[in-house]
Design a protein around this motif. Structure first.
Motif, PDB file in Angstrom:
ATOM      1  N   MET A 278       0.812  -1.219   0.000  1.00 15.79           N
ATOM      2  CA  MET A 278       0.000   0.000   0.000  1.00 15.79           C
ATOM      3  C   MET A 278       0.847   1.270   0.000  1.00 15.79           C
ATOM      4  O   MET A 278       0.340   2.347  -0.307  1.00 15.79           O
ATOM      5  N   TRP A 279       2.109   1.144   0.350  1.00 16.11           N
ATOM      6  CA  TRP A 279       2.991   2.320   0.307  1.00 16.11           C
ATOM      7  C   TRP A 279       3.059   2.903  -1.105  1.00 16.11           C
ATOM      8  O   TRP A 279       3.250   4.107  -1.267  1.00 16.11           O
ATOM      9  N   VAL A 280       2.908   2.057  -2.126  1.00 17.29           N
ATOM     10  CA  VAL A 280       2.998   2.541  -3.508  1.00 17.29           C
ATOM     11  C   VAL A 280       1.847   3.494  -3.819  1.00 17.29           C
ATOM     12  O   VAL A 280       2.014   4.480  -4.551  1.00 17.29           O
ATOM     13  N   SER A 281       0.670   3.221  -3.253  1.00 21.53           N
ATOM     14  CA  SER A 281      -0.497   4.079  -3.505  1.00 21.53           C
ATOM     15  C   SER A 281      -0.583   5.257  -2.540  1.00 21.53           C
ATOM     16  O   SER A 281      -1.554   6.017  -2.560  1.00 21.53           O
ATOM     17  N   PHE A 282       0.440   5.409  -1.727  1.00 24.08           N
ATOM     18  CA  PHE A 282       0.454   6.465  -0.711  1.00 24.08           C
ATOM     19  C   PHE A 282       0.284   7.853  -1.325  1.00 24.08           C
ATOM     20  O   PHE A 282      -0.544   8.654  -0.897  1.00 24.08           O
ATOM     21  N   ILE A 283       1.052   8.152  -2.370  1.00 26.46           N
ATOM     22  CA  ILE A 283       0.994   9.479  -2.999  1.00 26.46           C
ATOM     23  C   ILE A 283      -0.348   9.690  -3.694  1.00 26.46           C
ATOM     24  O   ILE A 283      -0.924  10.785  -3.650  1.00 26.46           O
ATOM     25  N   GLU A 305     -11.311  22.431 -19.694  1.00 24.00           N
ATOM     26  CA  GLU A 305      -9.901  22.612 -20.037  1.00 24.00           C
ATOM     27  C   GLU A 305      -9.051  22.772 -18.783  1.00 24.00           C
ATOM     28  O   GLU A 305      -7.957  22.206 -18.681  1.00 24.00           O
ATOM     29  N   GLU A 306      -9.551  23.543 -17.840  1.00 26.10           N
ATOM     30  CA  GLU A 306      -8.809  23.709 -16.594  1.00 26.10           C
ATOM     31  C   GLU A 306      -8.789  22.408 -15.800  1.00 26.10           C
ATOM     32  O   GLU A 306      -7.792  22.073 -15.161  1.00 26.10           O
ATOM     33  N   LEU A 307      -9.880  21.657 -15.860  1.00 25.61           N
ATOM     34  CA  LEU A 307      -9.930  20.362 -15.193  1.00 25.61           C
ATOM     35  C   LEU A 307      -8.876  19.428 -15.775  1.00 25.61           C
ATOM     36  O   LEU A 307      -8.192  18.709 -15.027  1.00 25.61           O
ATOM     37  N   GLN A 308      -8.714  19.446 -17.113  1.00 26.30           N
ATOM     38  CA  GLN A 308      -7.695  18.609 -17.735  1.00 26.30           C
ATOM     39  C   GLN A 308      -6.294  19.007 -17.272  1.00 26.30           C
ATOM     40  O   GLN A 308      -5.442  18.152 -17.005  1.00 26.30           O
ATOM     41  N   ARG A 309      -6.053  20.319 -17.155  1.00 22.10           N
ATOM     42  CA  ARG A 309      -4.740  20.772 -16.691  1.00 22.10           C
ATOM     43  C   ARG A 309      -4.467  20.313 -15.261  1.00 22.10           C
ATOM     44  O   ARG A 309      -3.354  19.871 -14.946  1.00 22.10           O
ATOM     45  N   VAL A 310      -5.479  20.410 -14.405  1.00 19.45           N
ATOM     46  CA  VAL A 310      -5.315  19.973 -13.016  1.00 19.45           C
ATOM     47  C   VAL A 310      -5.068  18.467 -12.959  1.00 19.45           C
ATOM     48  O   VAL A 310      -4.158  18.002 -12.265  1.00 19.45           O
ATOM     49  N   VAL A 311      -5.858  17.704 -13.716  1.00 24.73           N
ATOM     50  CA  VAL A 311      -5.708  16.245 -13.720  1.00 24.73           C
ATOM     51  C   VAL A 311      -4.335  15.843 -14.232  1.00 24.73           C
ATOM     52  O   VAL A 311      -3.663  14.988 -13.643  1.00 24.73           O
ATOM     53  N   SER A 312      -3.880  16.454 -15.313  1.00 23.49           N
ATOM     54  CA  SER A 312      -2.580  16.118 -15.873  1.00 23.49           C
ATOM     55  C   SER A 312      -1.455  16.450 -14.903  1.00 23.49           C
ATOM     56  O   SER A 312      -0.483  15.695 -14.772  1.00 23.49           O
ATOM     57  N   THR A 313      -1.581  17.571 -14.217  1.00 22.31           N
ATOM     58  CA  THR A 313      -0.539  17.974 -13.269  1.00 22.31           C
ATOM     59  C   THR A 313      -0.476  17.031 -12.082  1.00 22.31           C
ATOM     60  O   THR A 313       0.609  16.568 -11.698  1.00 22.31           O
ATOM     61  N   VAL A 314      -1.628  16.720 -11.505  1.00 26.28           N
ATOM     62  CA  VAL A 314      -1.609  15.864 -10.317  1.00 26.28           C
ATOM     63  C   VAL A 314      -1.222  14.421 -10.674  1.00 26.28           C
ATOM     64  O   VAL A 314      -0.667  13.705  -9.830  1.00 26.28           O
ATOM     65  N   THR A 315      -1.474  14.004 -11.918  1.00 22.69           N
ATOM     66  CA  THR A 315      -1.056  12.669 -12.337  1.00 22.69           C
ATOM     67  C   THR A 315       0.461  12.553 -12.328  1.00 22.69           C
ATOM     68  O   THR A 315       1.019  11.518 -11.936  1.00 22.69           O
ATOM     69  N   PHE A 319       2.738   9.910 -10.187  1.00 25.13           N
ATOM     70  CA  PHE A 319       3.459   8.824 -10.855  1.00 25.13           C
ATOM     71  C   PHE A 319       4.901   8.647 -10.377  1.00 25.13           C
ATOM     72  O   PHE A 319       5.298   7.546  -9.970  1.00 25.13           O
ATOM     73  N   TRP A 320       5.699   9.711 -10.435  1.00 29.58           N
ATOM     74  CA  TRP A 320       7.127   9.541 -10.164  1.00 29.58           C
ATOM     75  C   TRP A 320       7.432   9.079  -8.741  1.00 29.58           C
ATOM     76  O   TRP A 320       8.213   8.135  -8.547  1.00 29.58           O
ATOM     77  N   PRO A 321       6.845   9.697  -7.723  1.00 24.32           N
ATOM     78  CA  PRO A 321       7.103   9.181  -6.370  1.00 24.32           C
ATOM     79  C   PRO A 321       6.622   7.740  -6.174  1.00 24.32           C
ATOM     80  O   PRO A 321       7.273   6.948  -5.509  1.00 24.32           O
ATOM     81  N   SER A 322       5.464   7.414  -6.785  1.00 19.05           N
ATOM     82  CA  SER A 322       4.937   6.048  -6.668  1.00 19.05           C
ATOM     83  C   SER A 322       5.882   5.050  -7.311  1.00 19.05           C
ATOM     84  O   SER A 322       6.119   3.953  -6.770  1.00 19.05           O
ATOM     85  N   LEU A 323       6.436   5.408  -8.461  1.00 18.77           N
ATOM     86  CA  LEU A 323       7.382   4.531  -9.145  1.00 18.77           C
ATOM     87  C   LEU A 323       8.640   4.336  -8.306  1.00 18.77           C
ATOM     88  O   LEU A 323       9.179   3.220  -8.226  1.00 18.77           O
ATOM     89  N   ALA A 324       9.115   5.401  -7.679  1.00 21.53           N
ATOM     90  CA  ALA A 324      10.311   5.310  -6.836  1.00 21.53           C
ATOM     91  C   ALA A 324      10.058   4.399  -5.625  1.00 21.53           C
ATOM     92  O   ALA A 324      10.902   3.568  -5.267  1.00 21.53           O
ATOM     93  N   VAL A 360       0.356   0.036 -11.773  1.00 20.19           N
ATOM     94  CA  VAL A 360      -0.701   0.324 -12.751  1.00 20.19           C
ATOM     95  C   VAL A 360      -1.682   1.338 -12.177  1.00 20.19           C
ATOM     96  O   VAL A 360      -2.171   2.235 -12.872  1.00 20.19           O
ATOM     97  N   ASN A 361      -1.975   1.230 -10.891  1.00 27.01           N
ATOM     98  CA  ASN A 361      -2.834   2.182 -10.203  1.00 27.01           C
ATOM     99  C   ASN A 361      -2.283   3.603 -10.335  1.00 27.01           C
ATOM    100  O   ASN A 361      -3.023   4.560 -10.576  1.00 27.01           O
ATOM    101  N   ALA A 362      -0.963   3.735 -10.180  1.00 29.04           N
ATOM    102  CA  ALA A 362      -0.322   5.052 -10.293  1.00 29.04           C
ATOM    103  C   ALA A 362      -0.337   5.568 -11.731  1.00 29.04           C
ATOM    104  O   ALA A 362      -0.481   6.769 -11.972  1.00 29.04           O
ATOM    105  N   ILE A 363      -0.203   4.682 -12.701  1.00 31.37           N
ATOM    106  CA  ILE A 363      -0.213   5.079 -14.109  1.00 31.37           C
ATOM    107  C   ILE A 363      -1.561   5.691 -14.500  1.00 31.37           C
ATOM    108  O   ILE A 363      -1.630   6.674 -15.234  1.00 31.37           O
ATOM    109  N   CYS A 364      -2.640   5.119 -13.976  1.00 31.51           N
ATOM    110  CA  CYS A 364      -3.987   5.589 -14.329  1.00 31.51           C
ATOM    111  C   CYS A 364      -4.429   6.797 -13.513  1.00 31.51           C
ATOM    112  O   CYS A 364      -5.403   7.473 -13.877  1.00 31.51           O
TER     113      CYS A 364
END
Length: 453
Positions: A278-283, A305-315, A319-324, A360-364
């Motif tokens: 579960m540590w992987v899904s922490f972020i 459009e702003e929603l897409q920008r927010v979603v893309s940014t938070v994704t 991702f990167w911390p979860s992958l680490a 995969v959870n972090a990728i999506c």
């Protein structure tokens, strides 16, 4: 979708504010997760794997039964309070906060009575080891439902510390202090004692959080006569309770079925792998804490459009911390599991399998929150329902043949299914792409097109 003219302060979602809130959530969740993980390790060492397995089995059931006790109201409150704040519908806002608490309390009490009767009846005809622990832990059911409701209410009021500190920090500390005191006085610790301790301490937490929540509501929300729209709320909540039940089934079925089909010792060992993965899904959990109300606000305002920008940014944040974290867990599997004790090293392979599913959870990204906060819960509930059914069937097949490894394989496989399926739903119905690949490549293409134009 409710349309209105929101206040100027709500016209946009600032990413720097989200980042600041996410930092606060990170500190609280990190502290809470470390405390919770420490409690798991300490209890496993104090109680032994069998008693620890019984304790975890009972807690897993209380979490599962806390979902129908909550009637789907926690997620409903999170979404609708965010909407009511945009539309300044203070009467309905106060009504849903008060009404949802009373409904949850009544539903939890009735479910406790029904569960007690069922356990007694089953044990009368076929005695089983978990009967007494589950009867002792019945009080956890309404308390789990209430603490989740109060958590989501505080989130909707944008108070992350009040939402998470009571259950994530205060409760683990109280549980471990209570366990330590009893261990010193009785020189032993079993599952029944610890279940009773956990129940009493959670009651203290619920009362404490409720008091602070009422103070917060009176300061922040205009005082007015509550308006109760139970039919409207329950129409949404009943769908969400199904979705949440399916989600909990996806997350708790493996633990419960390992305990039922293999035994309490295996449950304790497998639970160590689950809690570690579960540590992987922490972020992801942290980002969703602060981003979910923003999703509802932007969608209500029609700012896709702003929603897409927010979603893309938070994704990207996810991702990167979860992958680490996933890489660290895969490389240091045995040293990490050895913290629980030498008996838990056999959970090495299940842990690796579960970690891959969490990647995969972090990728999506935040697909689950997006569907609920934008009002597409009726479509997403079907996805969770089918995934939960697949999970149940495959666990029933895999656990008797492969043990805890089979449970891990099934859990990760179904996690991949519902994440990809929800991602397709979000793209088709909302017009938002939540995947990390869009954050990397799609935004670059969009910028290029804008420059060319």
């Amino acid at each position: 979708m409710t349309q209105s003219s929101p206040s100027q302060s709500q016209d946009t979602i600032k990413l720097d504010v989200l980042a600041k809130d996410a930092t606060v959530a990170l500190v609280i969740q990190a502290t809470g997760l470390i405390l919770t993980y420490s409690v798991q390790v300490i209890l496993a060492r104090w109680m032994g794997r069998t008693e620890y397995g019984i304790y975890e089995y009972t807690v897993a059931w209380s979490l599962l039964l806390g979902i129908p006790a909550g009637l789907g109201l926690p997620r409903t409150v999170l979404r609708l309070v965010s909407e009511y704040r945009v539309t300044k519908d203070w009467g309905r806002l106060r009504g849903i906060v008060r009404g949802s608490w009373l409904l949850t309390l009544v539903a939890g009490f009735l479910l406790c009575l029904g569960t007690a009767g069922t356990i007694w009846l089953i044990n009368y005809y076929h005695s089983f080891i978990y009967a007494m622990p589950m009867l002792v832990g019945l009080g956890l059911i309404p308390l789990q439902a209430l603490v989740q409701l109060q958590l989501e209410t505080a989130r909707a009021l944008e108070d992350v510390p009040l939402a998470y500190a009571p259950s994530q920090i205060i409760w683990p500390i109280l549980v471990i202090c209570g366990g330590f005191f009893l261990l010193q006085t009785h020189h032993e610790l079993n599952s029944l004692i610890m279940i009773a301790v956990a129940t009493v301490m959670l009651l203290v937490v619920v009362i404490l959080q409720l008091w602070f929540l009422r103070q917060k509501l009176n300061r922040k929300i205009e005082v007015t006569t509550p308006v109760y729209a139970y039919r409207e709320w329950l129409a949404i909540a009943l769908v969400l309770v199904l979705q949440q039940a399916f989600y909990i089934i996806l997350n708790q079925t493996d633990i419960i079925m390992v305990g039922s089909l293999v035994g309490p010792g295996a449950t304790g060992i497998y639970n160590a792998a689950v809690k570690t993965a579960m540590w992987v899904s922490f972020i992801l959990q942290i980002v969703n804490i602060v981003a979910a109300p923003a999703f509802a606000t932007l969608y209500t305002q029609g700012k896709l459009e702003e929603l897409q920008r927010v979603v893309s940014t938070v994704t990207v944040w996810i991702f990167w911390p979860s992958l680490a974290i996933a890489a660290c867990l895969l490389l240091l599997t045995k040293p990490i599991l050895s913290i629980f004790g030498s008996d838990f090293l056999v959970a090495s392979l299940p842990l690796k399998v579960l970690v891959l599913g969490q990647v995969v959870n972090a990728i999506c990204g935040s697909v689950g929150s997006l569907t609920v906060m934008t009002g597409h819960q009726n479509k997403s509930v079907k996805i969770f329902g089918v995934s939960a059914l697949i999970n149940l069937v495959l666990n029933a097949i895999a656990i008797p043949r492969f043990g805890t490894v089979g449970a891990a394989m099934t859990t990760s496989f179904t996690m991949v299914i519902w994440n990809i399926w929800l991602s397709i739903l979000v793209v088709r119905e909302i017009g938002i792409n939540p995947l990390i690949f869009y954050s990397f490549f799609g935004r670059v293409e969009d910028s290029t097109e804008e420059d060319n134009s």
